[in-house]
Structure formats: C-alpha cells, structure tokens
Design an enzyme around this catalytic site. Structure first.
Site, PDB file in Angstrom:
ATOM      1  N   ASP A 131       0.823  -1.209   0.000  1.00  0.00           N
ATOM      2  CA  ASP A 131       0.000   0.000   0.000  1.00  0.00           C
ATOM      3  C   ASP A 131       0.856   1.258   0.000  1.00  0.00           C
ATOM      4  OD1 ASP A 131      -2.434   1.364   0.005  1.00  0.00           O
ATOM      5  OD2 ASP A 131      -2.431   1.554   2.182  1.00  0.00           O
ATOM      6  N   GLU A 372       4.621  -7.630   6.580  1.00  0.00           N
ATOM      7  CA  GLU A 372       3.385  -8.262   6.127  1.00  0.00           C
ATOM      8  C   GLU A 372       3.593  -9.246   4.977  1.00  0.00           C
ATOM      9  OE1 GLU A 372       0.311  -5.423   5.358  1.00  0.00           O
ATOM     10  OE2 GLU A 372       0.228  -4.720   7.430  1.00  0.00           O
ATOM     11  N   TYR A 425      -5.741  -3.495  12.336  1.00  0.00           N
ATOM     12  CA  TYR A 425      -6.562  -2.304  12.092  1.00  0.00           C
ATOM     13  C   TYR A 425      -8.017  -2.588  12.473  1.00  0.00           C
ATOM     14  CZ  TYR A 425      -2.590  -0.341   9.583  1.00  0.00           C
ATOM     15  OH  TYR A 425      -1.347   0.151   9.250  1.00  0.00           O
ATOM     16  N   GLU A 461       1.889  -1.537  13.721  1.00  0.00           N
ATOM     17  CA  GLU A 461       1.005  -0.654  12.949  1.00  0.00           C
ATOM     18  C   GLU A 461      -0.384  -0.663  13.568  1.00  0.00           C
ATOM     19  OE1 GLU A 461       0.622  -1.131   8.721  1.00  0.00           O
ATOM     20  OE2 GLU A 461       2.780  -1.388   8.408  1.00  0.00           O
TER      21      GLU A 461
END
Length: 568
Positions: A131, A372, A425, A461
């Site tokens: 991303d 990731e 998230y 994160e």
C-alpha cells in the site's frame, strides 16, 4: 531530471508518473586532474546512494556496475576506466528498471490484458500488493570520491557496558596490502580522547561512559563517540601517506533503555517521491521534536536521536492485510514463488547490504527482515528461518524480527523472531466504524500471541485514515475525530499491556503518503498524523500529550538484551 528524486511526480505527464520499464540517465563530468594521472596509488569510486530498482551503470561506455534492489547503496571502482585521460569529460550512463517481479523485494507481478476489446494491444499493468506508490528513479545522491589504493573497506564496532565501564570491540578491514600500521583513538562528544588502540582488531576500555539515549529519555539524548583511525600503508614497496578517517556513529555502549513509542515513517515527499533528501528527514525530526511525538521510528532510514528497527524492503501481502490497490490480482502460486530459492538468495544479499550500512549506528536497535509477508503459507517457515539466522550471523548483537498481519495460529515465520511485531486495524479494515470492538479484539490479539510464544510484543502498525479538515460529531470514518477516537481506544489497551509484555506502539503513519489509485484511496493513504505537507492533524496532538506523559513517568528501566526489550 533532478537527482536525487523520483521521476514519477516531477512532471505532470501521467505516462511518466505510471511508467514501468527502463529509463536512462546520463551526465558528463570533468574530474580533477590529480585523480586522473597514472598514479596507481589513487582509487576513483562512483557511489549511488539508491536507485530503484534494477540498475546497470556505464562509464565512458564501459559497464562498471550492476545492482538489484532499490533501497540500498552500491558503488564501483572506476579507476581503470577514467585514469590516464586528464581534461576529457567522463560520461556516466545509468539504466534503471522499476519492474517488480515475484523475486524482487518488494515483490510484484506483470499482468498482460489480452482482451483487445477492452485494452490496447500489448497493454499491461504492474500488480503490487503493498500500500504505497512504486516510486522510481535515482533516490539518493550520486557521488565520486577517491581513496588510496590501500584503504579501509569496513569497520565493525560492538560494545558492552556497565555503569562504570564500557568495552568497545572493533574490527577493521584493510584492502589493498598486508603491509600497514593502524592506530585508533576514541573521542567523546567534546573531542577528548578517552581510549586508544592499535592493530586491525582489538578492544577499547572507556571509564564512566555516556550511554546513548533516545529523545525524551535523557537530558542529553543522542550522545555519540567518534572513532578515528590513523594508518600508514605500503603499496608495491612504496609508502602511502599517512591518512586519517573518522567515523562518528559508533556508540560507547549498546545498552538501550527503550519503550518504542512513536510513528512508522515512509520517506516520501510531494514532487520528489521517495528521494531521501536532507529536507525530508529534517522535517520529520523537527516535527517530532517540536510536538514531542515519539522517540522511536520504524523506518528504513536512521536518526541520531531516535531508536529505530532498520527494515528491509521485503513486502508482500497476506490474506488479512490491507486491500490491494492494483487492477489485477496476485495468485497463491505467485506468492509461493516469492518464497522460492531465487527470492531467498536475493533476500540474503539485501540483508547483508542493510547490515553493512547500518550496523554501527546506535539508533538501530533491531533488524526487521520483512513487512506483512504471506507468512501463513508453509514455505514461509524455511524461508524466514534462513533469513533470520543469516541476519543474526551478520550481527549477533541485535534482535531480529519481521512484521506480521497473519493470525497467530497460522504464522509460520513467528517461531524464529526475537520480538513479535504485529499490525492490526480493528474498526478500520475489520469491523469498520465499530470503535467499541477494539478493546476486546486487541486484548485477545495480544494474549494469543504471548501465550503462544512468550516473547515481547510491539504493535507495529495501527491507525485510521483521516481527511484533513473533515470533521464529524459523533466521530465517523475518515474524519479527524474518528482517527483520534480510534487512537484512544488502542491506547487504553496499550496502557494495560505495557505493564506486562507489550514493549512498543508505532502508529501508522507519520504523514500521509501516495499510493496507487484505487477505490479505497483518495490521493493516497491518509493514515498520517501529519499531512503530506507536514502539517499536523488533530491526532498529532493526541500523540504528543500521550508520549510526553509517558516520558515523564519513566523511571529506571532495565536494559535491552538480544532477545528482550524493556518495558515500563
């Protein structure tokens, strides 16, 4: 085209912005005459700080270098090409290809769109599963420099210390001759010599050392000692003039008292992209110091004042990660191929280059080998066992990790790390809009990881997109209020778990940054607590208040060891 800079954003040409393939740079330079005489005692070197991604370099039509990897330096000895031709300009030509494949770091794939009713002939897209924007170009300075033919190629410094004494072990690699003498002087920050040594390897003893501390943890943060090396070499029976080199990044001791709070950071700016110009880094340091938003950065760059896990560019996508912004898709076969032997061998070389560049920096507290990856796939076990073991062999003094967003029960790489780094998230990509689920889901995440591995954990994160100036009461997604509310929910859990085994919290991200176009992105990723222009959002003030409060609460903390980072 300016250098350093990403070529994508310099113009307003959309074809250049999204270009995939070969680009060419060329420049003529007139070298000093003293470099070009037929003097075998001078070595002329061409150094690239970084070029993305695959580079081939020619000097006066002669190929002098070939390098794979877009984020680390490389250089070439060009003495034999340029010497003997004083007064004639030297032509430097560079071909750079930014195509990403399953074997590059980060990986990607090329997909040809063969339906001629929808796409032009030979139309293709670069698929990526990360991303951030695939910026390309010469990203860091290109320099020419000289050394004697007998020169210091590398130095490794490791340290141990107690409250009253520090022992500095050093090893110096000299290339070009076996006939040389070497002496070393260690100076404190005021310039006073505190220890001396002789020979290419040895140990220096420092009494009452000043330890290196991150910003907000000591009244004199970022304290550094300088190691000077004086040497006299011989080449073909002739003395080479005595020379001195100075390294100013070696610490006097490697006891880091750290709780990693702060931000993750992608070194990108408007118009210059991923070019790591001095202004970009100064802006980060200035913003964080002025607003007291942290003492630890997760990044591929380094700072004198903040601790940082130094990270490789390995980035893939797992089944639970951020949404893809590419037109195509990456199959399981392609992701498995990224764990093959070709990728592994390249990854080992990348870690060697990274450790060589950053090993003597006191601010680097940990090596991260990937972010990731698809570590739920069975081939990830051997792959990460090998990469982590190789990194530990290169530098036994630091912990090694990678950052995962895979479920704790499925991750095949986690058994081999020293510290669990996890991205999540909650109430954003999972249960979007439901802030009330964060305490339960985040607590469960931590407890599952710790029960399984009994290792310290960093939340590497977390965050939410917020559009600057968009407000909502009650807080709704993409508003500044929602970003603030999400942070506070995460922080309530961090405050409980940092008393046990959670040793760090790194918000994603320091500043907004560009990504590929997609339905989930509006001119890039908006998870920054600062805008792309480095102006603060409301969340920046939430972080400032939190980190300053924690810094003031800090007491005597235990030291970091190879497999453990202290927590408050």
């Amino acid at each position: 085209m300016p250098v350093p800079a990403s070529f994508n954003d310099i113009t307003q040409d959309p074809n250049l912005e999204n270009y995939i393939g070969w680009v060419w740079y060329e420049k003529e330079v007139l070298l000093p005459r003293r470099w070009l005489q037929d003097d075998l005692n001078t070595r002329v070197v061409l150094r690239f700080g970084s070029a993305h991604y695959y580079s081939i370099v020619w000097v006066d039509g002669v190929q002098v270098a070939e390098h794979e990897g877009g984020h680390l330096p490389f250089e070439a000895d060009i003495s034999s090409v340029v010497q003997g031709s004083p007064g004639i300009p030297c032509r430097i030509t560079v071909a750079i290809n930014n195509t990403l494949t399953p074997h590059t770091l980060p990986p990607g794939s090329i997909q040809y769109m063969n339906d001629v009713s929808k796409y032009p002939k030979n139309y293709f897209v670069q698929n990526i599963k990360f991303d951030f924007f695939n910026y390309a170009g010469i990203h860091r300075p290109v320099v020419l420099y000289t050394t004697p033919s007998v020169y210091i190629d590398d130095i490794t410094v490791t340290t141990t210390s107690s409250e009253s004494v520090a022992m500095v072990q050093y090893q110096v690699s000299v290339v070009g001759s076996a006939l040389y003498s070497l002496s070393l002087s260690l100076r404190d920050q005021e310039g006073k010599v505190v220890a001396t040594g002789d020979g290419p390897a040895g140990e220096l003893k420092v009494l009452d050392p000043n330890l290196w501390w991150p910003y907000l943890m000591h009244e004199n943060p970022g304290y550094r000692y300088s190691l000077e090396k004086d040497w006299l070499g011989q080449y073909m029976g002739r003395d080479i003039a005595k020379a001195a080199s100075r390294v100013s990044e070696e610490p006097a001791a490697d006891l880091f008292h750290i709780l990693c709070h702060a931000v993750s950071f992608l070194p990108t700016l408007c118009k210059t992209g991923s070019a790591s110009i001095a202004q970009a880094w100064r802006t980060v340091v200035s913003s964080c110091r002025r607003r007291r938003t942290g003492r630890c950065w997760r990044t591929s760059t380094r700072s004198r004042l903040a601790s940082a896990p130094s990270a490789s560019p390995a980035r893939s996508s797992s089944s639970t990660g951020s949404p893809s912004t590419s037109m195509g898709s990456t199959s399981t076969r392609t992701r498995t191929e990224s764990f093959g032997n070709k990728s592994l061998q390249h990854h080992l070389v990348v870690m060697e280059e990274l450790v060589r560049r950053d090993k003597n920096r006191p601010s680097v507290v940990m090596w991260s080998v990937a972010n990731e990856p698809a570590s739920q796939l069975p081939p990830a076990a051997y792959y990460f066992k090998t990469v982590i073991a190789h990194t530990k062999a290169l530098d036994p003094s630091r912990p090694v990790t990678f950052v995962t967003d895979v479920n704790y029960a499925l991750d095949h790489g986690a058994p081999y790390v020293d510290v669990i780094c996890v991205n999540s998230y909650f109430s954003w990509y999972h249960d979007p809009g439901h802030l009330e689920v964060i305490p339960l889901q985040l607590t469960t995440q931590f407890e599952n990881w710790y029960k399984t591995y009994q290792k310290p954990i960093i939340q590497s994160e977390y965050g939410a997109d917020s559009v600057p100036g968009l407000h909502s009461d009650p807080p709704l997604m993409f508003s500044e209020e929602y970003q603030k509310a999400m942070l506070k929910e995460y922080h309530s859990v961090f405050d409980k778990k940092r008393k046990e085994y959670v040793i760090g919290e790194l918000i994603w991200n320091f500043a907004d940054f560009m990504t590929n176009q997609g339905t989930t992105r509006v001119l890039g990723n908006k998870k920054g607590i600062f805008t792309r222009q480095r102006q603060p959002k409301s969340a920046a003030f939430v972080l400032r208040e939190r980190y300053w409060k924690i810094a003031n609460e800090s007491s005597c903390l235990p030291p970091i060891t190879k497999s453990h980072i202290c927590f408050l």
